[in-house]
Design a protein around this motif. Structure first.
Motif, mmCIF file in Angstrom:
data_model
loop_
_atom_site.group_PDB
_atom_site.id
_atom_site.type_symbol
_atom_site.label_atom_id
_atom_site.label_comp_id
_atom_site.label_asym_id
_atom_site.label_seq_id
_atom_site.Cartn_x
_atom_site.Cartn_y
_atom_site.Cartn_z
ATOM 1 N N GLU A 1 39.835 32.436 37.878
ATOM 2 C CA GLU A 1 38.390 32.347 38.062
ATOM 3 C C GLU A 1 37.884 33.698 38.578
ATOM 4 O O GLU A 1 38.449 34.248 39.536
ATOM 5 C CB GLU A 1 38.043 31.252 39.068
ATOM 6 C CG GLU A 1 38.404 29.847 38.597
ATOM 7 C CD GLU A 1 37.654 29.467 37.330
ATOM 8 O OE1 GLU A 1 36.506 29.904 37.171
ATOM 9 O OE2 GLU A 1 38.253 28.758 36.486
ATOM 10 N N PRO A 2 36.829 34.245 37.973
ATOM 11 C CA PRO A 2 36.394 35.603 38.357
ATOM 12 C C PRO A 2 36.114 35.758 39.845
ATOM 13 O O PRO A 2 36.426 36.793 40.430
ATOM 14 C CB PRO A 2 35.127 35.818 37.532
ATOM 15 C CG PRO A 2 35.126 34.798 36.466
ATOM 16 C CD PRO A 2 36.037 33.684 36.881
ATOM 17 N N GLU A 3 35.570 34.715 40.457
ATOM 18 C CA GLU A 3 35.201 34.831 41.871
ATOM 19 C C GLU A 3 36.428 35.049 42.757
ATOM 20 O O GLU A 3 36.332 35.587 43.864
ATOM 21 C CB GLU A 3 34.446 33.576 42.330
ATOM 22 C CG GLU A 3 33.078 33.388 41.679
ATOM 23 C CD GLU A 3 33.161 32.988 40.206
ATOM 24 O OE1 GLU A 3 34.191 32.393 39.797
ATOM 25 O OE2 GLU A 3 32.207 33.291 39.457
ATOM 26 N N ARG A 4 37.587 34.648 42.253
ATOM 27 C CA ARG A 4 38.806 34.842 43.044
ATOM 28 C C ARG A 4 39.160 36.321 43.176
ATOM 29 O O ARG A 4 39.997 36.688 43.991
ATOM 30 C CB ARG A 4 39.980 34.082 42.408
ATOM 31 C CG ARG A 4 39.900 32.578 42.625
ATOM 32 C CD ARG A 4 41.107 31.872 42.061
ATOM 33 N NE ARG A 4 42.354 32.421 42.559
ATOM 34 C CZ ARG A 4 43.550 32.109 42.058
ATOM 35 N NH1 ARG A 4 43.648 31.263 41.042
ATOM 36 N NH2 ARG A 4 44.650 32.637 42.553
ATOM 37 N N LEU A 5 38.535 37.141 42.359
ATOM 38 C CA LEU A 5 38.828 38.574 42.409
ATOM 39 C C LEU A 5 37.948 39.306 43.419
ATOM 40 O O LEU A 5 38.214 40.466 43.744
ATOM 41 C CB LEU A 5 38.607 39.192 41.016
ATOM 42 C CG LEU A 5 39.425 38.600 39.876
ATOM 43 C CD1 LEU A 5 38.935 39.155 38.541
ATOM 44 C CD2 LEU A 5 40.907 38.892 40.054
ATOM 45 N N ASP A 6 36.909 38.634 43.915
ATOM 46 C CA ASP A 6 35.867 39.366 44.627
ATOM 47 C C ASP A 6 36.350 40.027 45.915
ATOM 48 O O ASP A 6 35.965 41.166 46.227
ATOM 49 C CB ASP A 6 34.679 38.446 44.920
ATOM 50 C CG ASP A 6 33.887 38.150 43.644
ATOM 51 O OD1 ASP A 6 34.192 38.788 42.613
ATOM 52 O OD2 ASP A 6 33.009 37.287 43.679
ATOM 53 N N ASP A 7 37.190 39.320 46.674
ATOM 54 C CA ASP A 7 37.676 39.938 47.917
ATOM 55 C C ASP A 7 38.478 41.196 47.608
ATOM 56 O O ASP A 7 38.351 42.220 48.304
ATOM 57 C CB ASP A 7 38.543 38.947 48.700
ATOM 58 C CG ASP A 7 37.696 37.836 49.319
ATOM 59 O OD1 ASP A 7 36.457 37.998 49.359
ATOM 60 O OD2 ASP A 7 38.277 36.828 49.751
ATOM 61 N N MET A 8 39.274 41.101 46.563
ATOM 62 C CA MET A 8 40.106 42.225 46.164
ATOM 63 C C MET A 8 39.233 43.405 45.712
ATOM 64 O O MET A 8 39.521 44.569 46.012
ATOM 65 C CB MET A 8 40.985 41.744 45.001
ATOM 66 C CG MET A 8 42.281 42.427 44.844
ATOM 67 S SD MET A 8 43.385 41.370 43.868
ATOM 68 C CE MET A 8 42.449 41.025 42.414
ATOM 69 N N LEU A 9 38.164 43.071 45.000
ATOM 70 C CA LEU A 9 37.276 44.127 44.516
ATOM 71 C C LEU A 9 36.519 44.774 45.683
ATOM 72 O O LEU A 9 36.339 46.001 45.711
ATOM 73 C CB LEU A 9 36.295 43.554 43.493
ATOM 74 C CG LEU A 9 36.952 43.041 42.198
ATOM 75 C CD1 LEU A 9 35.920 42.313 41.329
ATOM 76 C CD2 LEU A 9 37.588 44.175 41.423
ATOM 77 N N ALA A 10 36.108 43.942 46.623
ATOM 78 C CA ALA A 10 35.411 44.496 47.795
ATOM 79 C C ALA A 10 36.335 45.442 48.556
ATOM 80 O O ALA A 10 35.907 46.503 49.047
ATOM 81 C CB ALA A 10 34.938 43.360 48.698
ATOM 82 N N ALA A 11 37.602 45.076 48.629
ATOM 83 C CA ALA A 11 38.559 45.923 49.347
ATOM 84 C C ALA A 11 38.853 47.212 48.588
ATOM 85 O O ALA A 11 39.328 48.187 49.175
ATOM 86 C CB ALA A 11 39.859 45.144 49.576
ATOM 87 N N ALA A 12 38.591 47.205 47.276
ATOM 88 C CA ALA A 12 38.928 48.381 46.453
ATOM 89 C C ALA A 12 37.774 49.360 46.333
ATOM 90 O O ALA A 12 37.962 50.470 45.824
ATOM 91 C CB ALA A 12 39.359 47.930 45.060
ATOM 92 N N VAL A 13 36.585 48.973 46.813
ATOM 93 C CA VAL A 13 35.413 49.777 46.479
ATOM 94 C C VAL A 13 35.462 51.174 47.092
ATOM 95 O O VAL A 13 35.006 52.146 46.480
ATOM 96 C CB VAL A 13 34.111 49.021 46.854
ATOM 97 C CG1 VAL A 13 33.936 48.939 48.353
ATOM 98 C CG2 VAL A 13 32.917 49.650 46.174
ATOM 99 N N ASP A 14 36.071 51.330 48.276
ATOM 100 C CA ASP A 14 36.175 52.679 48.855
ATOM 101 C C ASP A 14 37.081 53.564 47.992
ATOM 102 O O ASP A 14 36.802 54.758 47.821
ATOM 103 C CB ASP A 14 36.715 52.603 50.288
ATOM 104 C CG ASP A 14 35.648 52.128 51.266
ATOM 105 O OD1 ASP A 14 34.450 52.283 50.944
ATOM 106 O OD2 ASP A 14 36.012 51.591 52.325
#
Lengths: 403, 95
Positions: A23-36
């Motif tokens: 599910e795409p939303e399951r990626l969101d924490d990981m993406l937030a952590a990768a933004v820097d």
């Protein structure tokens, strides 16, 4: 791979697998952590790559068998099976048998974009166990695989278990002793095995298609050692595949056609006594939900056995009507497709899935000519379907006469 | 131990030409960032979400998204033309 393509400034940010199939939303924490890290990558070009490894033209290798095999493994020339040392004498004999100049460039092999000279292709053919006379066939297979419409870059780097299937057709089949009959896909013939393996070694050693690195196949397959068959023209009830493909148009000795295929899928049909029965069974084998063609479309290869072909022809079919019949009959039931896949299929192939009802049927191929038809194999009531990668087109190249 | 001379099977060196790319932006504030979905599953979500996070945290311009249907085929020219004048792009995903 980007650096191999000359795109040295590409920065890569890695986040943990899997990305698809969740599910795409399951990626969101990981993406937030990768933004820097993404921000840093956007502002900072990677350091220039170190100079590439310099490749010697010749090597001093151990003369004993086991020592040479270790040497080949250390230099990443090995596919895991024993290799013939490509001595200058053996390579020169192969080059001479082709009538070409050893320094002639056949093409550039992705993903490394190294140049496939006749001499380098010959070295791989020698390692694969090819006698010198087979080099023109290997060169034809390499030329065909390097045609842009074949899409070799995608084929060699995908997770899909695909590799070029080499189909040899025309006079060269008998001339050089290819096996078009019983066990044509299998072991036991030096020409089939040698040409198939030589092409694979070219992809690995010149293209640097390396498992787990640039070759990202999830499982791969035994076809990635060698995958070469020949047309059984004598058993074909129709004008041959060779004629159909336009092989030999320049008075050549024959031709090869490369197909970006999965492994062979068997069609066991001992019960049908009519064309309708056999083609129904073939269509059922083609209509496989797990293959790329369902949504990536493209061509599928049917290798009819002589016995099945004889029945199909006896009932009045020619090559074209077989293609038409299968294009109409090979359909998958939309109810068998998961909702997630159906959404993806609709996005990828809207012309097929866009308006189909929930209980509809969709065809496996867009056009009858997308079914490639060949007669090969020996006695028995089995035929073979080879699904393809999808975005790839079969390419035919003539086997040049020795000059 | 005896030795034997063998021909290198790895072919000639690749062309030395490199693709010219735009210089990196010096700051992200106000930068135009493209988000290119390469057609892999969830790629649209990954690049779209990252672009929105960048806007929120680094004050980039409103991101522009585009994509292609099949990862194993090149991006249509008209899509790439749409990114002309952008400062940088996020392309994803490799799997």
């Amino acid at each position: 791979m980007a650096r191999q393509e000359g795109l040295e400034s590409l920065a890569v940010v890695t986040i943990p697998h899997p990305i698809g199939g969740v599910e795409p939303e399951r990626l969101d924490d990981m993406l937030a952590a990768a933004v820097d890290r993404v921000a840093e990558a956007l502002l900072t070009a990677p350091a220039a790559a170190a100079a590439g490894e310099h490749h010697l033209r010749v090597h001093d290798a151990p003369g004993d068998v086991l020592g040479f095999l270790s040497f080949a493994e250390e230099h990443r020339f090995s596919d895991g099976l024993p290799l013939v040392p490509p001595t200058a004498e053996l390579v020169d004999r192969a080059v001479a048998a082709s009538g070409r100049d050893g320094d002639e460039l056949v093409g550039v092999v992705t993903p490394a974009n190294r140049g496939a000279t006749v001499r380098a292709v010959a070295a791989n053919a020698v390692m694969a166990g090819c006698p010198p006379a087979l080099l023109p066939v290997v060169l034809a297979a390499v030329r065909a695989a390097l045609e842009p419409r074949f899409n070799l870059q995608a084929l060699t780097t995908t997770t899909h278990p695909v590799t070029p299937l080499v189909i040899v057709h025309g006079p060269v089949v008998d001339e050089l002793g290819f096996n078009p009959a019983a066990n044509t896909f299998g072991q036991g013939n030096r020409a089939n095995a040698g040409v198939g393996r030589a092409l694979r070694l070219v992809l690995q050693n010149i293209g640097e298609a390396r498992p787990g690195e640039t070759d990202r196949a999830t499982h791969g397959g035994p076809t990635k050692y060698a995958y070469c068959i020949a047309e059984n023209a004598a058993a074909s009830p129709w004008p041959t595949f060779h004629d159909d493909r336009g092989g030999g148009s320049r008075g050549s000795r024959g031709a090869v056609t490369v197909v970006g295929g999965e492994g062979p899928h068997n069609v066991n049909d001992h019960g049908s006594t009519s064309a309708a029965g056999i083609l129904r069974n073939v269509a059922g084998t083609m209509a496989t939900l797990g293959c790329n063609n369902v949504y990536l479309r493209g061509q599928m290869l049917l290798v009819l056995s002589p016995e099945h072909a004889e029945v199909v022809a006896r009932d009045g079919h020619d090559r074209r009507t077989v293609q038409q019949d299968l294009a109409a009959r090979a359909r998958v039931d939309v109810r068998g497709i998961s909702p997630g896949n159906l959404e993806r299929f609709r996005a990828t192939a809207p012309h097929v899935f866009g308006d189909v009802p929930a209980d509809g049927l969709v065809p496996m191929v867009d056009h009858p000519e997308d079914v490639l038809l060949l007669v090969a194999g020996g006695p028995g009531k089995h035929s073979v379907v080879v699904p393809t990668f999808g975005p790839t087109v079969a390419v035919t190249a003539d086997v040049d006469a020795v000059q | 131990m005896s030795s034997v001379q063998v021909v290198d099977p790895s072919g000639s060196e690749p062309p030395s030409a490199h693709v010219a790319t735009a210089a990196r932006p010096s700051v992200l504030a106000g930068a135009h960032i493209g988000a290119l979905d390469n057609g892999k599953p969830n790629a649209d979500h990954v690049v779209g979400r990252l672009a929105r996070y960048l806007r929120r945290r680094f004050d980039t311009q409103e991101p522009m998204a585009a994509g292609k249907a099949v990862a194993s085929q090149p991006c249509p020219d008209e899509v790439l033309v749409g990114f002309r004048g952008f400062d940088a792009a996020i392309v994803g995903v490799g799997d």
